[in-house]
Design an enzyme around this catalytic site. Structure first.
Site, PDB file in Angstrom:
ATOM      1  N   ASP A 198      -0.001   4.504  -0.134  1.00 61.48           N
ATOM      2  CA  ASP A 198      -0.668   5.765   0.250  1.00 61.48           C
ATOM      3  C   ASP A 198       0.305   6.795   0.817  1.00 61.48           C
ATOM      4  O   ASP A 198       0.209   7.986   0.533  1.00 61.48           O
ATOM      5  CB  ASP A 198      -1.707   5.510   1.349  1.00 61.48           C
ATOM      6  N   HIS A 199       1.236   6.303   1.674  1.00 62.77           N
ATOM      7  CA  HIS A 199       2.033   7.282   2.416  1.00 62.77           C
ATOM      8  C   HIS A 199       3.176   7.890   1.607  1.00 62.77           C
ATOM      9  O   HIS A 199       3.791   8.867   2.032  1.00 62.77           O
ATOM     10  CB  HIS A 199       2.490   6.692   3.744  1.00 62.77           C
ATOM     11  N   ARG A 225      -6.786  12.924   1.164  1.00 62.03           N
ATOM     12  CA  ARG A 225      -5.653  13.419   1.956  1.00 62.03           C
ATOM     13  C   ARG A 225      -4.311  12.911   1.440  1.00 62.03           C
ATOM     14  O   ARG A 225      -3.284  13.492   1.734  1.00 62.03           O
ATOM     15  CB  ARG A 225      -5.825  13.082   3.436  1.00 62.03           C
ATOM     16  N   HIS A 226      -4.319  11.798   0.708  1.00 63.32           N
ATOM     17  CA  HIS A 226      -3.043  11.357   0.126  1.00 63.32           C
ATOM     18  C   HIS A 226      -3.210  11.038  -1.368  1.00 63.32           C
ATOM     19  O   HIS A 226      -2.860  11.844  -2.207  1.00 63.32           O
ATOM     20  CB  HIS A 226      -2.390  10.205   0.915  1.00 63.32           C
ATOM     21  N   GLU A 273      -8.750   0.735  -2.482  1.00 62.12           N
ATOM     22  CA  GLU A 273      -9.650   0.723  -1.331  1.00 62.12           C
ATOM     23  C   GLU A 273     -10.533   1.958  -1.418  1.00 62.12           C
ATOM     24  O   GLU A 273     -10.040   3.056  -1.706  1.00 62.12           O
ATOM     25  CB  GLU A 273      -8.848   0.780  -0.028  1.00 62.12           C
ATOM     26  N   ARG A 300      -9.405   8.158  -0.623  1.00 62.46           N
ATOM     27  CA  ARG A 300     -10.268   8.607   0.478  1.00 62.46           C
ATOM     28  C   ARG A 300     -11.182   9.733   0.014  1.00 62.46           C
ATOM     29  O   ARG A 300     -10.820  10.512  -0.877  1.00 62.46           O
ATOM     30  CB  ARG A 300      -9.416   9.099   1.649  1.00 62.46           C
ATOM     31  N   GLY A 321       1.204  -1.427   4.306  1.00 65.36           N
ATOM     32  CA  GLY A 321       1.552  -0.081   3.872  1.00 65.36           C
ATOM     33  C   GLY A 321       2.504   0.642   4.794  1.00 65.36           C
ATOM     34  O   GLY A 321       3.703   0.753   4.519  1.00 65.36           O
ATOM     35  N   HIS A 322       1.991   1.101   5.925  1.00 63.24           N
ATOM     36  CA  HIS A 322       2.729   2.039   6.767  1.00 63.24           C
ATOM     37  C   HIS A 322       4.124   1.548   7.142  1.00 63.24           C
ATOM     38  O   HIS A 322       5.108   2.289   7.031  1.00 63.24           O
ATOM     39  CB  HIS A 322       1.906   2.352   8.035  1.00 63.24           C
ATOM     40  N   ASN A 367       0.860  -1.184   0.000  1.00 65.01           N
ATOM     41  CA  ASN A 367       0.000   0.000   0.000  1.00 65.01           C
ATOM     42  C   ASN A 367       0.902   1.242   0.000  1.00 65.01           C
ATOM     43  O   ASN A 367       1.678   1.459   0.943  1.00 65.01           O
ATOM     44  CB  ASN A 367      -0.890  -0.030   1.253  1.00 65.01           C
ATOM     45  N   ARG A 376       3.474  18.857   1.359  1.00 65.85           N
ATOM     46  CA  ARG A 376       3.947  20.109   0.760  1.00 65.85           C
ATOM     47  C   ARG A 376       3.141  20.508  -0.471  1.00 65.85           C
ATOM     48  O   ARG A 376       3.538  21.425  -1.172  1.00 65.85           O
ATOM     49  CB  ARG A 376       5.418  19.961   0.362  1.00 65.85           C
ATOM     50  N   GLU A 419     -11.020  -9.205   2.767  1.00 67.07           N
ATOM     51  CA  GLU A 419      -9.736  -8.908   3.410  1.00 67.07           C
ATOM     52  C   GLU A 419     -10.002  -8.856   4.910  1.00 67.07           C
ATOM     53  O   GLU A 419     -10.813  -8.042   5.382  1.00 67.07           O
ATOM     54  CB  GLU A 419      -9.176  -7.570   2.927  1.00 67.07           C
ATOM     55  N   THR A 445      -6.593   6.338  10.359  1.00 69.40           N
ATOM     56  CA  THR A 445      -6.531   5.261   9.374  1.00 69.40           C
ATOM     57  C   THR A 445      -7.819   4.453   9.520  1.00 69.40           C
ATOM     58  O   THR A 445      -8.623   4.725  10.406  1.00 69.40           O
ATOM     59  CB  THR A 445      -5.278   4.386   9.596  1.00 69.40           C
ATOM     60  N   THR A 446      -8.028   3.477   8.622  1.00 72.45           N
ATOM     61  CA  THR A 446      -9.240   2.653   8.702  1.00 72.45           C
ATOM     62  C   THR A 446      -9.319   2.023  10.090  1.00 72.45           C
ATOM     63  O   THR A 446      -8.352   1.435  10.568  1.00 72.45           O
ATOM     64  CB  THR A 446      -9.178   1.549   7.625  1.00 72.45           C
ATOM     65  N   HIS A 457      -5.581   3.759  -1.290  1.00 65.69           N
ATOM     66  CA  HIS A 457      -6.893   4.088  -0.723  1.00 65.69           C
ATOM     67  C   HIS A 457      -7.287   5.466  -1.245  1.00 65.69           C
ATOM     68  O   HIS A 457      -6.623   6.458  -0.927  1.00 65.69           O
ATOM     69  CB  HIS A 457      -6.780   4.090   0.811  1.00 65.69           C
ATOM     70  N   HIS A 476      -3.585  -4.708   7.740  1.00 62.33           N
ATOM     71  CA  HIS A 476      -3.734  -3.560   8.644  1.00 62.33           C
ATOM     72  C   HIS A 476      -2.820  -3.704   9.856  1.00 62.33           C
ATOM     73  O   HIS A 476      -2.942  -4.654  10.621  1.00 62.33           O
ATOM     74  CB  HIS A 476      -5.170  -3.299   9.113  1.00 62.33           C
ATOM     75  N   GLY A 477      -1.879  -2.776   9.962  1.00 64.11           N
ATOM     76  CA  GLY A 477      -0.988  -2.720  11.122  1.00 64.11           C
ATOM     77  C   GLY A 477       0.134  -3.751  11.105  1.00 64.11           C
ATOM     78  O   GLY A 477       0.857  -3.878  12.090  1.00 64.11           O
TER      79      GLY A 477
HETATM   80  N1  PXP Z   1      -5.918  -2.922   4.318  1.00 63.35           N
HETATM   81  C1  PXP Z   1      -6.841  -1.938   4.423  1.00 63.35           C
HETATM   82  C2  PXP Z   1      -8.260  -2.255   4.092  1.00 63.35           C
HETATM   83  C3  PXP Z   1      -6.473  -0.640   4.812  1.00 63.35           C
HETATM   84  O1  PXP Z   1      -7.404   0.326   4.894  1.00 63.35           O
HETATM   85  C4  PXP Z   1      -5.104  -0.372   5.060  1.00 63.35           C
HETATM   86  C5  PXP Z   1      -4.680   1.031   5.422  1.00 63.35           C
HETATM   87  O2  PXP Z   1      -4.962   1.882   4.368  1.00 63.35           O
HETATM   88  C6  PXP Z   1      -4.182  -1.421   4.935  1.00 63.35           C
HETATM   89  C7  PXP Z   1      -4.615  -2.701   4.587  1.00 63.35           C
HETATM   90  C8  PXP Z   1      -2.720  -1.233   5.193  1.00 63.35           C
HETATM   91  O3  PXP Z   1      -2.541  -0.967   6.561  1.00 63.35           O
HETATM   92  P1  PXP Z   1      -1.116  -0.509   7.087  1.00 63.35           P
HETATM   93  O4  PXP Z   1      -0.813   0.809   6.442  1.00 63.35           O
HETATM   94  O5  PXP Z   1      -1.334  -0.401   8.571  1.00 63.35           O
HETATM   95  O6  PXP Z   1      -0.142  -1.566   6.709  1.00 63.35           O
END
Ligand code: PXP
Length: 244
Positions: free
Chosen positions: A8-9, A48-49, A69, A44, A212-213, A6, A17, A150, A99-100, A42, A190-191
Site C-alpha cells: 500500500d505505502h 488514499r493509496h 483487503e 480503501r 506492510g509498513h 503489503n 504527489r 487473519e 490504518t485498520t 488494501h 498488523h504492526g
Molecule cells: N493485515 C491487515 C488486515 C491490514 O489492514 C494491514 C494494514 O493495511 C496489514 C495486515 C499490514 O499492517 P502493517 O502495515 O502494519 O504491517
C-alpha cells in the site's frame, strides 16, 4: 510460514504527489523476486493509496498470490467479482483512521458478512476475515463459512512497544490453535516489524504473515529487495535481528 508483503505505502508515496511513481506493480515484482510468497493491497473506500487500476494490473502481474483487503460493502464485492483476486480479506474500515484499527466484529455483523462471504466464494474468490484473537469471534467466522482468518496482531505490537507483550502472544497462540481445530486456515498481521517478528514467527499454527509498513519503511533506506529478504530471513531464523 509464508511472507506476504503489503505494498500500500508504495502507492501512498505516489499519491502524495498524484504522480505515476513509484509504481506498485514494479514493487510487487521486486517483492516476489526477493522471495515474497504473496502480495497484499488494501483497496480503501477513500482510495488514499491503492487505486482500482492498480488492483487490475496486479491481478495480471502477480505470479504468487494477490490478496485484496476491503470493507464488506456492495461496491467492493462488485469490484472483487470483476477483478477476481486470489483472495479477499474482509476488514473493518473507518473513514478517518490512519490504518485498520482492529478486527471485524463478526458477531455483530454476521448477517452481512455471511452474505458477502457467500457472494465471494460463489465467484471463486477465496475469503479471509481479519479478526482479533478472540475465540468467540473466530467461532462466528467458522459459522458463517469463512474458510480463512487473519488474526489481528495490533494489540500484541502495541504491547510489545510497552514491553509487556507475553500475554498477547499467548492470546494469539490460543486463537490460532483454536481456529485450526475449527478447520480454518490461519494468517496474521498488523504492526509487525523487524524487532517484534521473532515472537510471532514461532507460532506453528500461523501459515502466513501480512507485513506492510515496516518493510516499505526499511525499503526507503536499504532498498525493497533487501528489506523483503531480511524479513523473510528473520521469519526463518527468528533470533537474528538486524541493526536498526
Ligand atoms: N493485515 C491487515 C488486515 C491490514 O489492514 C494491514 C494494514 O493495511 C496489514 C495486515 C499490514 O499492517 P502493517 O502495515 O502494519 O504491517
Amino acid at each position: 510460514m509464508r511472507l506476504a508483503v503489503n505494498i500500500d505505502h508504495i502507492a501512498t508515496i505516489r499519491e502524495a504527489r498524484k504522480s505515476d511513481e513509484p509504481d506498485p506493480i514494479a514493487a510487487a515484482v521486486l517483492c516476489e523476486l526477493a522471495g515474497a510468497q504473496g502480495i497484499t493491497v488494501h483497496l480503501r473506500g477513500d482510495r488514499r493509496h491503492i487505486q482500482d487500476r492498480d488492483v487490475e494490473l496486479l491481478r495480471r502481474t502477480v505470479s504468487t498470490h494477490l490478496n485484496v483487503e476491503m470493507a464488506a460493502t456492495s461496491e467492493m464485492v462488485r469490484i472483487a467479482q470483476t477483478i477476481k483476486p486470489h483472495r479477499v480479506t474482509l476488514v473493518p474500515e473507518r473513514k478517518d483512521e490512519l490504518t485498520t484499527e482492529g478486527g471485524l466484529d463478526v458477531v455483530l455483523h454476521s448477517g452481512n458478512l455471511e452474505k458477502v462471504v457467500r457472494q465471494l466464494l460463489d465467484s471463486a474468490i477465496d475469503v479471509s476475515i481479519f479478526v482479533d484473537p478472540d475465540l468467540e469471534q473466530i467461532r462466528h467466522c467458522s459459522k458463517i463459512h469463512a474458510p480463512k482468518i487473519e488474526i489481528n496482531t495490533g494489540r500484541f505490537t502495541d504491547a510489545w512497544r510497552l514491553g509487556n507483550w507475553p500475554a498477547e502472544i499467548e492470546k494469539i497462540t490460543t486463537a490460532a490453535r483454536g481456529a485450526r481445530k475449527m478447520g480454518l486456515n490461519v494468517f496474521a498481521g498488523h504492526g509487525l516489524n523487524y524487532r517484534n517478528i521473532d515472537a510471532i514467527a514461532g507460532i506453528a499454527d500461523i501459515e502466513e504473515l501480512n507485513i506492510g509498513h515496516s518493510i516499505i519503511a526499511r525499503a526507503a533506506l536499504v532498498g525493497l529487495e533487501r528489506a523483503v529478504r531480511e524479513m523473510a530471513e528473520l521469519m526463518r531464523n527468528p533470533r537474528r535481528l538486524p541493526a536498526r
